[in-house]
Design an enzyme around this catalytic site. Structure first.
Site, PDB file in Angstrom:
ATOM      1  N   GLU A  33      14.816  54.767  64.977  1.00  0.00           N
ATOM      2  CA  GLU A  33      14.419  54.018  66.317  1.00  0.00           C
ATOM      3  C   GLU A  33      12.818  54.397  66.408  1.00  0.00           C
ATOM      4  O   GLU A  33      13.045  53.711  67.735  1.00  0.00           O
ATOM      5  CB  GLU A  33      15.484  54.290  67.154  1.00  0.00           C
ATOM      6  CG  GLU A  33      16.696  54.703  67.039  1.00  0.00           C
ATOM      7  CD  GLU A  33      17.601  55.221  67.813  1.00  0.00           C
ATOM      8  OE1 GLU A  33      17.275  55.506  69.070  1.00  0.00           O
ATOM      9  OE2 GLU A  33      19.305  54.395  67.854  1.00  0.00           O
TER      10      GLU A  33
ATOM     11  N   ASP B  75       7.771  52.074  51.641  1.00  0.00           N
ATOM     12  CA  ASP B  75       7.034  53.515  51.683  1.00  0.00           C
ATOM     13  C   ASP B  75       6.960  54.375  52.858  1.00  0.00           C
ATOM     14  O   ASP B  75       7.031  54.952  52.300  1.00  0.00           O
ATOM     15  CB  ASP B  75       5.639  53.426  50.795  1.00  0.00           C
ATOM     16  CG  ASP B  75       6.263  52.815  49.320  1.00  0.00           C
ATOM     17  OD1 ASP B  75       6.667  52.648  48.814  1.00  0.00           O
ATOM     18  OD2 ASP B  75       4.544  51.386  49.084  1.00  0.00           O
TER      19      ASP B  75
ATOM     20  N   SER C 216       7.547  46.370  53.110  1.00  0.00           N
ATOM     21  CA  SER C 216       6.545  45.736  53.089  1.00  0.00           C
ATOM     22  C   SER C 216       6.501  46.156  51.878  1.00  0.00           C
ATOM     23  O   SER C 216       5.823  45.526  50.911  1.00  0.00           O
ATOM     24  CB  SER C 216       6.035  44.571  54.180  1.00  0.00           C
ATOM     25  OG  SER C 216       5.172  46.145  55.085  1.00  0.00           O
TER      26      SER C 216
ATOM     27  N   ASP D  63      -1.071  56.953  51.586  1.00  0.00           N
ATOM     28  CA  ASP D  63       0.261  55.954  51.320  1.00  0.00           C
ATOM     29  C   ASP D  63       1.231  55.342  52.150  1.00  0.00           C
ATOM     30  O   ASP D  63       1.785  54.784  53.006  1.00  0.00           O
ATOM     31  CB  ASP D  63       1.804  56.970  51.490  1.00  0.00           C
ATOM     32  CG  ASP D  63       1.560  58.165  51.162  1.00  0.00           C
ATOM     33  OD1 ASP D  63       1.201  58.333  50.031  1.00  0.00           O
ATOM     34  OD2 ASP D  63       3.205  59.205  50.928  1.00  0.00           O
ATOM     35  N   GLY D  64      -0.813  54.377  52.730  1.00  0.00           N
ATOM     36  CA  GLY D  64      -0.452  52.760  53.627  1.00  0.00           C
ATOM     37  C   GLY D  64      -0.437  53.288  55.487  1.00  0.00           C
ATOM     38  O   GLY D  64      -0.707  52.224  55.617  1.00  0.00           O
TER      39      GLY D  64
END
EC number: 2.7.1.91
Length: 644
Positions: free
Chosen positions: A211, A237, A268, A612-613
């Site tokens: 959440e 990821d 995405s 990791d983005g």
């Protein structure tokens, strides 16, 4: 095709998780040799409804062969070969008519259609060669047990009897779903595709919707991990990044980090899923096709050691990465495209176009400890430029906010799924509203004729005593409640690390930030368009940044692009990266090195760093590879092109 080295390819099947050194040695022992065409079972079956044709079935280690016998054999049978790579699971069924002595054997498959996409199909066969139901049931169970053993990588007895006693208890998975992932479609995809498939495979699960940001990290910190055979994120990821760092924040992190982690791509950014898809031998895929491929691999079971990267940030805090560290063009596109998240993976395409239009360069100092062992040689098309020692240089945390781990699980969240006719055999008690067989074989409605009695489940094995119910959640420790549940995920705080881990192994290769590096390091300083440090092969579901990388090669693959490259040449590199042959372009601005550790010192006052983005604080950082520290649910390895 490269030969898998047994000392590196450590896998185990669902229901069996080696914990001791002896168990791991046994897990690496090669199974008895079986050729792909070795017949394991052969028999004659009828069909459902009973007025249908009769078939001869032959089960081999790689496929179920189906030949129609009556009314007449087909010259060119359609659907006569069911590859096990396309099978999610199977079950046995019985008729609800007391006059029917036959038993039924149902196989759930996801074959590719003419346009390449997968579609679900259920094949049901009637075991009716004996006079009594008990004998027919034993035959149907023999086939279902043998097929399940093949799917899960369990050994079959050489000359012994094949009975359901060979099967372990159903594996238990904790599914964490980010309902806002993938343009908000993650929850819909999970209900329509993921839950039916893993239920057909006989996997029991508990599902929780996250959440808010860092919700997954808080949840895994309080779990009783002994109850679960794996934690699977259904998102991009970023959610797995939270889970990983949550495990490494636990006091028992040394055991916790061994918990198998999996990912089903509904976000995405699906880079790790792209690498798993390639490892499984499937053709490159996106969207639903990638999700179905990864779900099939998850149903098969099988784990693989996973290298992790510990990243020390400028403040001295540390987080762990399974994917990448980026600076420059890649991180700019990743973060600046956040405002286009509603576009799904297309946000990166739009972000790349905008990034090319406003191409920046960044001055920095980049140092790395070269690998002492060369990485596996790539294919000729993947020739790698070797790094040169351009400059030899002899040379510096905020606590995470605690939230009450609010959660919504399947046990208290109604799922608006159609009620199937059947539940999965041998599974725990069905969850409220959702039946564990997902879509079910749909026999009563779609396959039966007007005069055919519907079928009901006939479990292979009852749940063993002490098996927790699927709807039962481990106790989760709660911190002080500091915020109410929100209706959406808050945006990341700029410059703040998303997940910080205080645990984890020490970085024995790294001196403190701001101190000189030891001998043997290579350092270069200059203007860069991008610097990328990546562990697996994929930077995105369709971007193969390090085509020769493996999950457990013990290396971080470093790529950089120096200033002076034209926009056209940079675009050409990324287009070639879709096929993994960008190194073969011979671009003089592109560099590569395989390393064990690295240090990045931005000399530009402004910029974006991502792990990791996820955006982290800007400033110097350094990182070290910890080989095989984690465990990844990958499914069985496959050879490229096996779908052909």
């Amino acid at each position: 095709m490269k030969t898998q080295r047994p000392e590196q390819e450590l896998t185990w099947s669902w229901g069996y998780r080696p914990r001791s050194a002896l168990d791991r040695v046994k897990a690496m022992a090669p199974p008895p040799p079986l050729t792909p065409s070795t017949p394991l079972l052969h028999g004659e079956f009828g069909s459902y409804p009973a007025r249908g044709p009769r078939f001869a079935l032959t089960l081999t280690p790689q496929a179920l062969h189906i030949q129609r016998l009556r009314p007449k054999p087909e010259a060119r049978p359609r659907g006569g070969l069911v590859l096990l790579t396309e099978v999610s699971g199977c079950c046995t069924l019985r008729s609800r008519s007391p006059l029917d002595s036959a038993a039924y054997f149902c196989v759930y498959t996801y074959p590719r259609g003419r346009r390449g996409g997968r579609r679900r199909a259920a094949r049901t066969f009637r075991a009716d060669g004996a006079a009594t139901y008990e004998e027919n049931r034993a035959e149907a169970q023999r086939w279902a047990t043998a097929l399940t053993c093949l799917l899960r990588g369990l050994p079959l007895p050489g000359d012994g009897e094949i009975t359901p006693d060979l099967l372990p208890r159903p594996p238990r998975l904790l599914l964490l779903v980010n309902p806002f992932g993938g343009r908000g479609l993650a929850w819909q995809w999970c209900k329509n595709h993921v839950l039916p498939m893993i239920s057909e495979a006989g996997l029991s699960f508990n599902l929780i919707q996250t959440e808010r940001q860092n919700h997954a990290r808080e949840l895994v910190q309080g779990l009783n991990l002994s109850e679960w055979d794996g934690i699977v994120t259904v998102s991009g990821d970023g959610l797995l990044h939270e889970v990983l760092n949550g495990l490494l924040q636990r006091p028992d992190w040394e055991e916790a980090v061994k918990t198998p982690m999996g990912i089903l791509p509904c976000g995405s950014g699906n880079a790790l899923a792209g690498a798993i898809n390639q490892h499984g031998g499937f053709e490159p895929a996106l969207g639903i096709d990638l999700l179905l491929n990864c779900s099939l691999l998850l149903c098969r079971g099988g784990s693989h050691p996973l290298d992790l990267l510990s990243v020390t940030l400028a403040s001295g805090s540390r987080c762990f990465s399974f994917l990448s560290v980026a600076w420059g063009f890649v991180s700019d596109v990743d973060i600046q495209s956040e405002r286009f998240r509603a576009l799904g993976s297309a946000r990166f395409t739009l972000g790349t176009v905008l990034g090319l239009a406003t191409l920046h360069t960044y001055r920095g100092r980049f140092s790395y400890l070269p690998a002492t062992v060369e990485p596996a040689s790539p294919a000729p098309a993947h020739g790698l430029p070797r790094a040169k020692s351009e400059l030899t240089l002899a040379p510096a945390p905020a606590p995470p906010v605690a939230h009450s781990p609010l959660h919504r699980s399947v046990s208290d969240l109604p799922l608006p799924l159609p009620q199937p006719a059947l539940t999965s055999p041998g599974s725990p008690e069905p969850l409220p509203i959702l039946s564990l067989n997902g879509g079910g074989p749909e026999l009563a409605g779609d396959w039966g004729g007007a005069g055919d009695a519907p079928l009901s489940p006939d479990p292979l094995l009852p749940s063993p005593p002490g098996t927790p119910k699927a709807a039962q959640l481990s106790p989760i420790s709660e911190g002080a409640s500091e915020m109410a549940a929100s209706s959406g995920l808050p945006s990341p705080t700029p410059g703040a690390p998303v997940a910080i881990s205080a645990g984890g192994p020490p970085d024995h290769l790294l001196p403190p930030l701001g101190t000189p590096l030891p001998p043997g390091w290579v350092t270069m300083e200059g203007d860069f368009v991008l610097i990328l440090a990546i562990l697996p092969s994929h930077l995105g579901a369709d971007l193969v940044a390090a085509p020769h990388a493996r999950f457990d090669d013990g290396l971080v693959h470093l790529c950089w692009v120096r200033s002076g490259i034209s926009r056209t040449a940079l675009l050409r590199l990324f287009l070639a990266m879709e096929r993994g042959n960008h190194f073969s372009l011979g671009c003089p601005h592109l560099g590569y090195a395989a390393a064990r550790a690295f240090r990045l010192e931005p000399l530009t006052p402004r910029g974006v760093l991502t792990v990791d983005g996820e955006q982290v604080e800007y400033g110097p950082l350094q990182a070290q590879v910890h080989p095989g520290l984690g465990t990844l649910l990958t499914g069985p390895p496959g050879c490229p092109g096996r779908e052909a």
